[in-house]
Design a protein around this motif. Structure first.
Motif, short mmCIF file in Angstrom:
data_model
loop_
_atom_site.label_atom_id
_atom_site.label_comp_id
_atom_site.label_asym_id
_atom_site.label_seq_id
_atom_site.Cartn_x
_atom_site.Cartn_y
_atom_site.Cartn_z
N LEU A 5 -1.28 5.96 -7.74
CA LEU A 5 -2.21 5.86 -8.86
C LEU A 5 -3.36 4.93 -8.52
O LEU A 5 -4.51 5.20 -8.85
N THR A 6 -3.07 3.82 -7.84
CA THR A 6 -4.12 2.89 -7.44
C THR A 6 -5.06 3.55 -6.45
O THR A 6 -6.27 3.38 -6.52
N ALA A 7 -4.51 4.33 -5.53
CA ALA A 7 -5.35 4.99 -4.53
C ALA A 7 -6.28 6.00 -5.18
O ALA A 7 -7.37 6.26 -4.67
N ASP A 8 -5.86 6.56 -6.31
CA ASP A 8 -6.71 7.52 -7.01
C ASP A 8 -7.77 6.83 -7.87
O ASP A 8 -8.72 7.46 -8.31
N ALA A 9 -7.60 5.54 -8.09
CA ALA A 9 -8.53 4.81 -8.96
C ALA A 9 -9.81 4.47 -8.21
O ALA A 9 -9.93 4.69 -7.02
N ALA A 10 -10.75 3.91 -8.93
CA ALA A 10 -12.04 3.56 -8.33
C ALA A 10 -11.90 2.47 -7.27
O ALA A 10 -12.66 2.42 -6.32
N VAL A 11 -10.91 1.60 -7.43
CA VAL A 11 -10.67 0.53 -6.45
C VAL A 11 -9.35 0.83 -5.75
O VAL A 11 -8.30 0.55 -6.29
N PRO A 12 -9.38 1.41 -4.55
CA PRO A 12 -8.14 1.77 -3.88
C PRO A 12 -7.35 0.56 -3.43
O PRO A 12 -7.90 -0.51 -3.19
N ASP A 13 -6.03 0.73 -3.31
CA ASP A 13 -5.13 -0.30 -2.81
C ASP A 13 -5.34 -0.41 -1.31
O ASP A 13 -5.08 0.53 -0.58
N GLN A 14 -5.86 -1.55 -0.84
CA GLN A 14 -6.18 -1.72 0.57
C GLN A 14 -4.99 -2.23 1.38
O GLN A 14 -5.11 -2.42 2.58
N ALA A 15 -3.87 -2.50 0.75
CA ALA A 15 -2.72 -3.05 1.46
C ALA A 15 -2.16 -2.02 2.44
O ALA A 15 -1.99 -0.86 2.10
N GLY A 16 -1.90 -2.46 3.64
CA GLY A 16 -1.26 -1.60 4.62
C GLY A 16 0.24 -1.60 4.42
O GLY A 16 0.78 -2.34 3.58
N TRP A 17 0.94 -0.79 5.19
CA TRP A 17 2.39 -0.67 5.02
C TRP A 17 3.10 -1.97 5.37
O TRP A 17 4.11 -2.31 4.77
N ALA A 18 2.60 -2.74 6.33
CA ALA A 18 3.23 -4.01 6.68
C ALA A 18 3.16 -4.98 5.50
O ALA A 18 4.14 -5.66 5.17
N GLU A 19 1.99 -5.03 4.85
CA GLU A 19 1.84 -5.91 3.69
C GLU A 19 2.72 -5.45 2.53
O GLU A 19 3.34 -6.25 1.84
N ARG A 20 2.77 -4.16 2.32
CA ARG A 20 3.64 -3.62 1.27
C ARG A 20 5.11 -3.93 1.57
O ARG A 20 5.87 -4.26 0.68
N ALA A 21 5.49 -3.80 2.84
CA ALA A 21 6.87 -4.08 3.23
C ALA A 21 7.24 -5.52 2.85
O ALA A 21 8.30 -5.76 2.26
N ALA A 22 6.37 -6.46 3.17
CA ALA A 22 6.62 -7.86 2.82
C ALA A 22 6.69 -8.04 1.31
O ALA A 22 7.56 -8.74 0.80
N ARG A 23 5.78 -7.40 0.59
CA ARG A 23 5.74 -7.51 -0.87
C ARG A 23 7.02 -6.96 -1.50
O ARG A 23 7.50 -7.49 -2.50
N TRP A 24 7.58 -5.91 -0.90
CA TRP A 24 8.76 -5.28 -1.46
C TRP A 24 10.07 -5.88 -0.93
O TRP A 24 11.15 -5.39 -1.25
N GLY A 25 9.98 -6.94 -0.12
CA GLY A 25 11.18 -7.64 0.31
C GLY A 25 11.77 -7.21 1.63
O GLY A 25 12.90 -7.56 1.95
N TYR A 26 11.01 -6.47 2.42
CA TYR A 26 11.48 -6.05 3.74
C TYR A 26 11.02 -7.03 4.80
O TYR A 26 9.98 -7.67 4.65
N TYR A 27 11.78 -7.13 5.89
CA TYR A 27 11.45 -8.06 6.96
C TYR A 27 10.12 -7.70 7.62
O TYR A 27 9.31 -8.56 7.90
N ASP A 28 9.92 -6.40 7.86
CA ASP A 28 8.67 -5.94 8.47
C ASP A 28 8.50 -4.45 8.17
O ASP A 28 9.34 -3.83 7.51
N GLN A 29 7.43 -3.88 8.68
CA GLN A 29 7.12 -2.47 8.41
C GLN A 29 8.19 -1.54 8.96
O GLN A 29 8.57 -0.57 8.31
N SER A 30 8.71 -1.82 10.16
CA SER A 30 9.73 -0.93 10.73
C SER A 30 11.01 -0.96 9.91
O SER A 30 11.68 0.07 9.76
N HIS A 31 11.33 -2.12 9.31
CA HIS A 31 12.49 -2.22 8.42
C HIS A 31 12.29 -1.32 7.20
O HIS A 31 13.18 -0.56 6.80
N LEU A 32 11.11 -1.39 6.61
CA LEU A 32 10.76 -0.54 5.47
C LEU A 32 10.91 0.93 5.83
O LEU A 32 11.54 1.71 5.09
N ILE A 33 10.37 1.33 6.96
CA ILE A 33 10.41 2.74 7.37
C ILE A 33 11.84 3.20 7.63
O ILE A 33 12.23 4.30 7.21
N ARG A 34 12.65 2.36 8.29
CA ARG A 34 14.06 2.72 8.53
C ARG A 34 14.80 2.95 7.21
O ARG A 34 15.56 3.92 7.07
#
Length: 158
Positions: free
Chosen positions: A105-134
């Motif tokens: 929804l944010t990506a569809d809005a006028a101001v897209p979410d610029q966070a990359g997957w690594a930043e999202r992984a940290a925000r969601w409580g994962y150790y790193d991006q590869s942990h999130l993907i696994r």
């Protein structure tokens, strides 16, 4: 046959959904009424895990209860069917998966979410991006990027 097999047969014999749901409600209520009350320590552990979105560690949780990690894991698994570490992983994944819809929804809005997957992984409580993907591959069968592709997520309108 066990109670579950008998219930399945009884549900199949009911003429419609209202009768099936009424029978299921009665059967589950009877099962719950016949069980011992939940240990308050286990209830506190469940609530702590759920309240943290799976972010609290098993060692910290056991320490809060005054139990060893092993004792907590054995008791938790016996009561809930899964060890606390697995429940924490599922809760963390649930939060991250639900956030994919907000990301879309944010990506569809006028101001897209610029966070990359690594930043999202940290925000969601994962150790790193590869942990999130696994975790996504294990629980959803796809990477988060694949799930955010048009038409791939239940909250994705495209």
């Amino acid at each position: 046959a066990g109670w579950l097999a008998r219930l399945r047969d009884e549900l199949a014999g009911d003429p419609g959904w209202p009768e099936r749901f009424a029978r299921l409600d009665a059967a589950l209520a009877a099962r719950l009424a016949s069980t011992a009350p939940l240990d308050p320590h286990l209830l506190a552990a469940w609530r702590r895990l759920d309240g943290s979105g799976g972010a609290v560690g098993v060692a910290a949780l056991a320490g809060e209860l005054g139990w060893s990690r092993r004792h907590l894991s054995v008791r938790f698994r016996r009561e809930f069917g899964l060890p606390p570490k697995t429940v924490a992983r599922l809760l963390r994944f649930e939060r991250a998966y639900a956030s994919l819809g907000r990301t879309l929804l944010t990506a569809d809005a006028a101001v897209p979410d610029q966070a990359g997957w690594a930043e999202r992984a940290a925000r969601w409580g994962y150790y790193d991006q590869s942990h999130l993907i696994r975790e996504f591959r294990e629980f959803a069968g796809a990477t988060p990027a694949a799930l955010t592709a048009p038409g791939s997520h239940s909250s994705n309108p495209a």
